[in-house]
Design a protein around this motif. Structure first.
Motif, PDB file in Angstrom:
ATOM      1  N   ARG A  50     -42.306 -31.017  -7.526  1.00 18.03           N
ATOM      2  CA  ARG A  50     -43.379 -30.659  -8.482  1.00 18.03           C
ATOM      3  C   ARG A  50     -44.317 -29.810  -7.872  1.00 18.03           C
ATOM      4  N   ASN A  51     -44.760 -29.962  -6.549  1.00 18.29           N
ATOM      5  CA  ASN A  51     -45.795 -29.259  -5.946  1.00 18.29           C
ATOM      6  C   ASN A  51     -45.347 -27.851  -5.716  1.00 18.29           C
ATOM      7  N   PHE A  52     -43.789 -27.783  -5.142  1.00 16.66           N
ATOM      8  CA  PHE A  52     -43.151 -26.507  -4.833  1.00 16.66           C
ATOM      9  C   PHE A  52     -43.023 -25.758  -6.284  1.00 16.66           C
ATOM     10  N   TYR A  53     -42.236 -26.172  -7.085  1.00 23.68           N
ATOM     11  CA  TYR A  53     -42.168 -25.563  -8.339  1.00 23.68           C
ATOM     12  C   TYR A  53     -43.125 -25.447  -9.359  1.00 23.68           C
ATOM     13  N   GLY A  54     -44.271 -26.245  -9.354  1.00 26.00           N
ATOM     14  CA  GLY A  54     -45.204 -26.266 -10.126  1.00 26.00           C
ATOM     15  C   GLY A  54     -46.513 -25.671  -9.857  1.00 26.00           C
ATOM     16  N   MET A 236     -27.346 -21.589   0.803  1.00 24.18           N
ATOM     17  CA  MET A 236     -26.251 -20.881  -0.009  1.00 24.18           C
ATOM     18  C   MET A 236     -26.230 -21.111  -1.406  1.00 24.18           C
ATOM     19  N   ASN A 237     -26.613 -22.654  -1.690  1.00 20.56           N
ATOM     20  CA  ASN A 237     -26.621 -22.803  -3.226  1.00 20.56           C
ATOM     21  C   ASN A 237     -27.881 -22.739  -3.569  1.00 20.56           C
ATOM     22  N   HIS A 238     -28.225 -21.355  -4.278  1.00 20.78           N
ATOM     23  CA  HIS A 238     -29.627 -20.976  -4.538  1.00 20.78           C
ATOM     24  C   HIS A 238     -29.988 -20.460  -5.833  1.00 20.78           C
ATOM     25  N   LEU A 239     -31.161 -20.228  -6.066  1.00 18.52           N
ATOM     26  CA  LEU A 239     -31.658 -19.336  -7.218  1.00 18.52           C
ATOM     27  C   LEU A 239     -32.300 -18.309  -6.670  1.00 18.52           C
ATOM     28  N   ALA A 240     -32.373 -17.077  -7.555  1.00 17.91           N
ATOM     29  CA  ALA A 240     -33.258 -16.018  -7.436  1.00 17.91           C
ATOM     30  C   ALA A 240     -34.064 -15.651  -8.560  1.00 17.91           C
ATOM     31  N   LEU A 241     -35.024 -15.376  -8.127  1.00 14.44           N
ATOM     32  CA  LEU A 241     -36.287 -14.934  -9.271  1.00 14.44           C
ATOM     33  C   LEU A 241     -36.749 -13.384  -9.123  1.00 14.44           C
ATOM     34  N   LEU A 274     -37.744 -12.210  -0.503  1.00  8.99           N
ATOM     35  CA  LEU A 274     -38.481 -13.169   0.228  1.00  8.99           C
ATOM     36  C   LEU A 274     -37.712 -14.582  -0.045  1.00  8.99           C
ATOM     37  N   ASN A 275     -37.475 -15.203   1.056  1.00 12.76           N
ATOM     38  CA  ASN A 275     -37.018 -16.508   1.049  1.00 12.76           C
ATOM     39  C   ASN A 275     -37.858 -17.579   0.859  1.00 12.76           C
ATOM     40  N   LEU A 276     -37.872 -18.329  -0.094  1.00 15.46           N
ATOM     41  CA  LEU A 276     -38.684 -19.706  -0.092  1.00 15.46           C
ATOM     42  C   LEU A 276     -37.721 -21.044  -0.103  1.00 15.46           C
ATOM     43  N   TYR A 277     -38.286 -21.807   0.343  1.00 12.44           N
ATOM     44  CA  TYR A 277     -37.419 -23.295   0.407  1.00 12.44           C
ATOM     45  C   TYR A 277     -38.313 -24.451  -0.088  1.00 12.44           C
ATOM     46  N   ASN A 280     -36.346 -29.745  -0.121  1.00 15.89           N
ATOM     47  CA  ASN A 280     -35.216 -30.292   0.051  1.00 15.89           C
ATOM     48  C   ASN A 280     -34.062 -29.176   0.379  1.00 15.89           C
ATOM     49  N   PHE A 281     -34.525 -28.132   1.054  1.00 23.07           N
ATOM     50  CA  PHE A 281     -34.033 -26.811   1.652  1.00 23.07           C
ATOM     51  C   PHE A 281     -33.588 -26.204   0.567  1.00 23.07           C
ATOM     52  N   THR A 282     -33.456 -26.261  -0.512  1.00 21.79           N
ATOM     53  CA  THR A 282     -32.830 -25.274  -1.472  1.00 21.79           C
ATOM     54  C   THR A 282     -33.595 -24.029  -1.596  1.00 21.79           C
ATOM     55  N   ARG A 283     -33.047 -22.804  -1.521  1.00 20.54           N
ATOM     56  CA  ARG A 283     -33.649 -21.727  -1.414  1.00 20.54           C
ATOM     57  C   ARG A 283     -33.890 -20.979  -2.685  1.00 20.54           C
TER      58      ARG A 283
END
Length: 303
Positions: A50-54, A236-241, A274-277, A280-283
Motif C-alpha cells: 500500500r505504501n508503494f502503490y498508494g 520479467m512479470n511486470h506492469l508498465a505505466l 524508469l524501473n521501479l520495484y 516484493n520485487f515486482t517491476r
C-alpha cells in the motif's frame, strides 16, 4: 466417358455448399478485446505494498474486495495485490486480465477454437462477467466485461486523484518459454498483433510486444529466461505505466520518499523508461509513449 461421375460429384458438392456456408456463418466470431483490465500480484506485506502503490505511485483504493488491495489506475484499469506470498521462491504474478466487450461471446468463440474454457460465464464477486483460461506457459489469463451495477461501474469517475503517477497501464509482461506456442493462442486465436520485438543485442530476440486486437495496450513476451530467480521473475512479470515524462516521474517518487537508485534511461525500443520495484520485487515500469531514437531490431507498429 467419365462425365457421369464428374457431373454427379459436382451436383453433390453444389447441394452441400449451402449447408457448409450456413455452418461457417454460424461459427462464433471473436468479440472485441479492448485492453489491459488489471494485473493481480502477491505480496508478503500488504502495508508495504500500500505504501508503494498508494503513497509513492499515488493510486487510491476505490472499494474493498475480500483481502485484496485494489489500486485504481483509471475507470477500466486496476492493480490488485493480495497478501498470499508465503515463500521467497513463489511467483509474484497471480494473473493478468484483459477487457472484452462480451465475455459470453468470447467464451463461446474460444470454445469453438478448442481452448479450454468454463462451461458458462457468470457474474464474479465484483459483479462483472469474467472467466479464466490458461496459456501454454500455465499463466492464468482473465477476460472481464464490466457490467452495470458492479463494484467497478459504481465507482466510475471516482478515486482518480491528481497524485496518480500515470493515468494509463500501457502493457503487462510475463515470461514465455515457447514463443510459437504463445503465438498460437495470443496471435492466431485471440488476434493480438505484433507491435515490436527486440533484444539485449541486435542478434537475439528477448522481448516481443503483442498489441491487443481492438486497442493500443500490449502484452510483452519475456523470452530467454529458462530458470529465473524470484527477483528475476519480478523484473520479467511486470506492469508498465505510460507517462509524459520519466524524468518528472523520477522526481515525483523521490519527493514522496522513495529510495530510488535507478534513474530514467532509454530502452532498446528507443523510449525513455524508469524501473521501479515494489516491496516484493515486482517491476512497475514508467514509459514514455514515443521513441526518442530509432528502436533496435524492428520498427514499432503505428497506433
Amino acid at each position: 466417358m467419365h462425365s457421369g461421375p464428374l457431373l454427379l460429384a459436382a451436383l453433390v458438392a453444389a447441394a452441400a455448399a449451402p449447408a457448409l456456408m450456413a455452418q461457417a456463418s454460424s461459427a462464433p466470431v471473436r468479440p472485441p478485446i479492448l485492453g489491459v483490465a488489471h494485473i493481480r500480484l502477491k505480496t508478503a506485506d500488504l502495508a508495504a505494498a500500500r505504501n508503494f502503490y498508494g503513497r509513492y505511485l499515488g493510486y487510491q483504493e476505490p472499494f474493498e474486495l475480500d483481502s485484496l488491495a485494489v489500486f485504481k489506475v483509471n475507470d477500466r484499469q486496476y492493480i490488485e495485490v493480495e497478501p498470499t506470498l508465503k515463500q521467497e521462491s513463489e511467483d509474484r504474478l497471480v494473473h493478468i486480465a484483459f477487457e472484452t466487450g462480451d465475455a459470453r461471446r468470447l467464451r463461446d468463440y474460444l470454445a469453438s477454437r478448442l481452448v479450454e474454457v468454463p462451461l458458462a460465464v457468470k457474474p464474479d464477486a465484483d459483479g462483472n462477467l469474467s472467466f479464466f483460461i490458461k496459456d501454454a506457459d500455465g499463466h492464468s489469463v482473465e477476460f472481464v466485461e464490466y457490467s452495470k451495477g458492479s463494484l467497478h461501474s459504481r465507482n466510475f469517475g471516482k478515486a482518480l486523484p491528481r497524485t496518480r503517477i500515470s493515468e494509463r497501464m500501457i502493457h503487462v509482461g510475463f515470461t514465455i518459454q515457447d514463443r510459437a506456442a504463445a503465438d498460437k493462442l495470443y496471435r492466431d486465436i485471440l488476434g493480438f498483433r505484433l507491435q515490436w520485438y527486440g533484444g539485449m543485442t541486435d542478434e537475439r530476440t528477448d522481448w516481443v510486444s503483442m498489441r491487443v486486437p481492438d486497442g493500443t495496450d500490449w502484452l510483452e513476451y519475456m523470452l530467454n529466461q529458462p530458470h529465473p530467480s524470484p527477483k528475476t521473475l519480478g523484473v520479467m512479470n511486470h506492469l508498465a505505466l505510460g507517462v509524459p515524462s520519466t524524468e518528472q516521474g523520477y522526481k515525483t517518487v523521490v519527493e514522496r520518499g522513495m529510495n530510488q537508485p535507478d534513474k530514467p534511461k532509454i530502452g532498446r525500443d528507443g523510449k525513455w523508461q524508469l524501473n521501479l520495484y515494489d516491496p516484493n520485487f515486482t517491476r512497475a515500469e514508467l514509459m514514455e509513449p514515443a521513441p526518442v531514437q530509432p528502436p533496435c531490431c524492428s520498427p514499432i507498429l503505428a497506433p
